[in-house]
Scaffold this active site. Structure first.
Site, mmCIF file in Angstrom:
data_model
loop_
_atom_site.group_PDB
_atom_site.id
_atom_site.type_symbol
_atom_site.label_atom_id
_atom_site.label_comp_id
_atom_site.label_asym_id
_atom_site.label_seq_id
_atom_site.Cartn_x
_atom_site.Cartn_y
_atom_site.Cartn_z
ATOM 1 N N ASP A 309 0.806 -1.226 0.000
ATOM 2 C CA ASP A 309 0.000 0.000 0.000
ATOM 3 C C ASP A 309 0.837 1.272 0.000
ATOM 4 O OD1 ASP A 309 -2.140 -1.699 0.196
ATOM 5 O OD2 ASP A 309 -3.031 -0.717 1.949
ATOM 6 N N HIS A 451 3.486 -2.141 3.519
ATOM 7 C CA HIS A 451 3.619 -0.828 2.879
ATOM 8 C C HIS A 451 4.982 -0.729 2.196
ATOM 9 C CE1 HIS A 451 0.432 -0.072 5.848
ATOM 10 N NE2 HIS A 451 0.024 0.877 5.036
#
Length: 485
Positions: A309, A451
């Site tokens: 992400d 992430h």
């Protein structure tokens, strides 16, 4: 913008603020036009276009939580050569986050101290005003739902490449002309509904107020100077945000030398941006070999879907692509639109390397707090940026913080994707902890959230790939996992 009380009457008018909370001016400018229009919570949703291909070597500094009870996301650009301006933005962003979390006063995280009507949220996003010649202009927009005003404040940052100095907005005006400039601005302000001589005098009557409230100024494509004021600064709160545009012919004689160059680079930009950076920008991210068609049948073979992400990020995402290629592992990248606009080459490399690119909104807001038009704007702009970079529109989206409801679902045809395992890498910043979470907790057909904006998270990936491959796992995209189960 910092706020101070304009007059005691503001306390009486505060209860009426919700009846007229709409802005009387435009929201912050952005690099990509939006169909959404002004909003309290949409961040940088409309404006002029800046050619981001001039921003060689730019690094988007991003951070966020995945905690739905305390959602926050921050981002600002770090452009080679503009170190002083980057430092000023960094100080502002870190200060706002520390205040929101309560870290500035010590003690446990407070998440804004008190919930706003829609729950706490902090979102700091950016847009480019000018990136041309020796002039760089950036606007930061901060949405803080725990604020006692309208929750949105904006600030413009300027960098003078010729002098190698950061310039606040007031630096666009020559010192000798500031009184004349403020006088002309005052005349225009006093004609606006909700503004009186007293409210303007309280805000701009002394140097402290001018430094505080003349912090968001930028030129239009026609050379006019647009000055934006946050709600409750130069007028009564019910008047909303207020914008004043001074014609170019009027303001040009008052501009500083830097202001004149900023005006020129806005109206007639050069072919490139040159801020005198001493370091050569890093080369573009290269695509890795595409492993080809995936024949894995996840109903029969152990599969796992790694998802990343908030990118793309330089150089982290490029490093990640190399790690994935070593194991012929496929992944799904949920990208943030403002980062895609700055790094389209990385998004192209993701897709050419055999991975899936999906939508993670434009600037990471809580979508359930937005109107249907704002939700559509967040997702459609990001999808458009992905298509511009790759030639292909995404089919999936991940709502930031996993916040989704009927309004979000109805606003888009994209299919939502959440997760089974959250590594909490934004909290630990420890490769060993990220690795341990995945290899000890992940199960067959799980969707794992990581992430790629954090180098510590990317550093954990090789061990994850090595260990789970040895256990017989195959790394697939979300679409492939869904299609074969």
């Amino acid at each position: 913008m910092p706020r101070r009380t304009l007059a005691p009457v503001l306390l009486l008018l505060g209860s009426f603020a919700l009846t007229a909370a709409c802005s009387t001016g435009s929201p912050p400018a952005d690099s990509v036009p939006s169909p959404g229009g002004p909003s309290r919570t949409g961040g940088n949703d409309t404006g002029t276009q800046v050619d981001l291909t001039k921003l060689q070597g730019v690094n988007i500094v991003s951070d966020s939580s995945t905690d739905p009870s305390c959602p926050w996301a921050t981002s600002y650009p770090d452009v080679p050569g503009a170190d002083a301006m980057t430092a000023a933005m960094k100080k502002q962003v870190e200060g706002r986050l520390a205040g929101f979390l309560g870290e500035d006063i010590g003690g446990p995280p407070s998440c804004g101290g008190a919930d706003g009507p829609e729950g706490p949220e902090l979102n700091v996003s950016f847009s480019f005003l000018v990136a041309s010649g020796d002039v760089l202009g950036v606007r930061l927009a901060t949405v803080d739902r725990t604020s006692n005003a309208d929750g949105l404040d904006t600030r413009a940052y300027w960098y003078d490449g010729a002098a190698k100095k950061y310039r606040p907005s007031r630096g666009l005006i020559a010192d000798s002309s500031r009184d004349a400039f403020v006088a002309a601005l005052t005349k225009r302000l006093e004609k606006r509904e909700g503004v009186t001589p007293d409210t303007v005098e309280a805000a701009l009557g002394d140097q402290e107020g001018r430094d505080a409230y003349l912090d968001d100024m930028a030129f239009t494509a026609d050379g006019d100077l647009k000055v934006d004021f946050d709600r409750g600064t130069v007028g009564f709160p019910p008047a909303g945000r207020i914008s004043v545009a001074l014609p170019g012919a009027t303001v040009t004689p008052w501009l500083s030398g830097f202001g004149s160059r900023a005006q020129k680079q806005t109206t007639a930009p050069d072919d490139k941006l040159d801020l005198g950076a001493v370091q050569t920008p890093a080369p573009s991210v290269s695509a890795q070999p595409d492993p080809g068609e995936d024949s894995t049948d996840c109903s029969r073979i152990k599969c796992i879907a790694l998802t990343f992400d908030d990118g793309p990020a330089a150089p982290e995402t490029g490093t990640l692509l190399k790690y994935l290629a070593q194991y012929k592992a496929r992944a799904t990248f949920f990208v943030v639109g403002q980062n895609v606009a700055a790094h389209p080459d990385i998004v192209r490399a993701e897709m050419k390397s055999g991975h899936e690119v999906a939508n993670h909104s434009w600037n990471h807001p809580v979508l359930t707090n937005l109107t249907p038009a704002q939700i559509r704007s967040q997702l459609e702009r990001t999808s458009a940026a992905i298509k511009a970079a790759t030639g292909k529109e995404p089919t999936l989206f991940r709502p930031p913080y996993g916040a989704i409801d009927g309004n979000v679902r109805a606003a888009t045809s994209l299919s939502p994707v959440l997760w089974d395992r959250d590594t909490l890498d934004w909290k630990t910043h420890d490769p060993a902890e990220v690795t341990k979470t995945v290899i000890f907790q992940a199960e067959r057909n799980d969707v794992v959230l990581i992430h790629d904006i954090h180098p510590t998270s990317v550093a954990a990936v090789p061990e994850i790939l090595r260990t789970l491959t040895a256990r017989g796992y195959h790394f697939v995209t979300i679409s492939h996992l869904r299609a074969t189960l």
